[in-house]
Design a protein around this motif. Structure first.
Motif, mmCIF file in Angstrom:
data_model
loop_
_atom_site.group_PDB
_atom_site.id
_atom_site.type_symbol
_atom_site.label_atom_id
_atom_site.label_comp_id
_atom_site.label_asym_id
_atom_site.label_seq_id
_atom_site.Cartn_x
_atom_site.Cartn_y
_atom_site.Cartn_z
ATOM 1 N N ARG A 164 0.831 -1.208 0.000
ATOM 2 C CA ARG A 164 0.000 0.000 0.000
ATOM 3 C C ARG A 164 0.868 1.262 0.000
ATOM 4 N NH1 ARG A 164 -2.738 -3.254 4.122
ATOM 5 N NH2 ARG A 164 -4.535 -4.273 3.131
ATOM 6 N N GLN A 165 1.943 1.236 0.753
ATOM 7 C CA GLN A 165 2.844 2.391 0.784
ATOM 8 C C GLN A 165 3.491 2.613 -0.579
ATOM 9 O OE1 GLN A 165 5.437 1.184 3.985
ATOM 10 N NE2 GLN A 165 4.141 2.096 5.579
ATOM 11 N N ASN A 166 3.908 1.539 -1.228
ATOM 12 C CA ASN A 166 4.502 1.664 -2.553
ATOM 13 C C ASN A 166 3.492 2.173 -3.569
ATOM 14 O OD1 ASN A 166 6.948 0.755 -1.605
ATOM 15 N ND2 ASN A 166 6.729 -1.322 -2.390
ATOM 16 N N ALA A 167 2.266 1.680 -3.477
ATOM 17 C CA ALA A 167 1.224 2.147 -4.395
ATOM 18 C C ALA A 167 0.973 3.641 -4.217
ATOM 19 C CB ALA A 167 -0.065 1.353 -4.173
ATOM 20 N N GLU A 168 0.907 4.075 -2.970
ATOM 21 C CA GLU A 168 0.658 5.493 -2.710
ATOM 22 C C GLU A 168 1.813 6.357 -3.211
ATOM 23 O OE1 GLU A 168 -0.703 8.441 0.954
ATOM 24 O OE2 GLU A 168 -0.234 6.331 1.339
ATOM 25 N N SER A 169 3.037 5.900 -3.018
ATOM 26 C CA SER A 169 4.195 6.692 -3.438
ATOM 27 C C SER A 169 4.254 6.841 -4.952
ATOM 28 C CB SER A 169 5.484 6.059 -2.923
ATOM 29 O OG SER A 169 5.761 4.845 -3.596
ATOM 30 N N ARG A 170 3.590 5.947 -5.688
ATOM 31 C CA ARG A 170 3.587 6.003 -7.150
ATOM 32 C C ARG A 170 2.275 6.540 -7.711
ATOM 33 N NH1 ARG A 170 6.557 0.107 -8.212
ATOM 34 N NH2 ARG A 170 7.780 0.223 -6.288
ATOM 35 N N GLY A 171 1.405 6.991 -6.837
ATOM 36 C CA GLY A 171 0.131 7.527 -7.284
ATOM 37 C C GLY A 171 -0.819 6.467 -7.800
ATOM 38 N N GLU A 219 -5.725 -2.349 -5.009
ATOM 39 C CA GLU A 219 -6.332 -2.738 -3.734
ATOM 40 C C GLU A 219 -5.600 -3.957 -3.201
ATOM 41 O OE1 GLU A 219 -10.603 -4.383 -1.925
ATOM 42 O OE2 GLU A 219 -10.410 -3.900 -4.058
ATOM 43 N N GLN A 271 -2.673 4.398 -5.687
ATOM 44 C CA GLN A 271 -3.531 3.915 -4.600
ATOM 45 C C GLN A 271 -4.995 3.798 -5.007
ATOM 46 O OE1 GLN A 271 -1.885 6.732 -4.689
ATOM 47 N NE2 GLN A 271 -3.005 8.447 -3.765
ATOM 48 N N GLN A 272 -5.425 4.554 -6.022
ATOM 49 C CA GLN A 272 -6.818 4.468 -6.467
ATOM 50 C C GLN A 272 -7.043 3.280 -7.403
ATOM 51 O OE1 GLN A 272 -9.148 6.431 -5.148
ATOM 52 N NE2 GLN A 272 -7.482 7.321 -3.926
#
Length: 255
Positions: free
Chosen positions: A77-84, A90, A86-87
């Protein structure tokens, strides 16, 4: 407790997978298929590095990663958020047995076929392939990363591997490919991890903890950590050059 051993910080992928092979896989799975995948399912995803790269290459796609390791899912989840991402990504903490998350255009199962079956090795591979056929769309793809024996292990080698290791724990590559065909696939692409990839993976698996141990030899966790590192290194030396990992890109046969 402070100054505890770090966990897998040197690993990009949780498998013997080089940057060059990862780039080729991403290209093949997003650019050379009849249609770009729009739904991705990552079984036993860990921190899902490969799926996140595929999502970056396929901007219309969404992905779901399944795992039961909460630490790895947090990292995902942190990696997904850092790469934009997260939307579009899942991550769920749940078993993959009889999963209802499919069918998806692209199913990733790298080193995680055991998550799809309750059978003992190597019979779990057959059940996992049946599940993968169910979880992929008829015009989709499966990327299966599966262990195989590069040659029959000797009794001495087996005695140094994981507990109760047996020659029947894995198939050879030819048998593995036959099983994919019997399960309703055609193998579009067959490749295997190189010795360099294995050495990078196994070294990175322990490197940060080895450095920590050298710097904290009297830490309360040092003895336990030393035993774990030494045991894993001995196991690696026993299966080095014997255990292989195949990366199979599988096309489902039209039903």
């Amino acid at each position: 407790m402070t100054n505890t051993p770090p966990r897998l910080t040197r690993l990009t992928f949780h498998s013997p997978l080089s940057e060059a092979r990862a780039q080729n896989l991403v290209h093949r799975l997003t650019r050379t298929t009849p249609t770009t995948p729009t739904t991705i399912l990552d079984i036993g995803c860990g921190w899902s590095e490969l799926m996140l790269r595929i999502l970056t290459a396929a901007p219309e796609a969404t992905g779901i990663g399944i795992d039961i390791n909460s630490d790895d899912l947090t990292r995902a989840r942190q990696n997904a958020e850092s790469r934009g991402l997260q939307q579009r990504a899942e991550f769920v903490n749940e078993s993959a047995i009889k999963s209802t998350r499919g069918p998806a255009d692209l199913v990733l199962c790298v080193g995680a076929s055991q998550a799809l079956s309750t059978a003992t090795p190597p019979h779990h591979t057959t059940e996992a392939l049946t599940e993968l056929r169910r979880l992929v769309t008829d015009d989709g793809r499966v990327l299966l990363g599966e262990g195989f024996w590069q040659r029959p292990p000797t009794p001495t080698e087996l005695s140094g591997m994981w507990p109760n290791a047996a020659a029947t724990d894995h198939h050879d590559l030819a048998t593995l490919l036959d099983l994919t065909v019997a399960a309703g696939f055609r193998p579009e692409w067959t490749e295997t991890a190189s010795l360099d990839e294995w050495e990078e993976f196994e070294s990175a698996y322990q490197a940060d903890v080895e450095v920590w141990l050298a710097q904290h030899p009297d830490h309360p966790l040092a003895a336990e950590t030393r035993d774990r590192l030494d045991r894993h290194r001995a196991q690696w030396m026993s299966y080095r050059g014997v255990l292989g990992l195949a990366y199979l890109t599988l096309v489902p046969v039209t039903r």
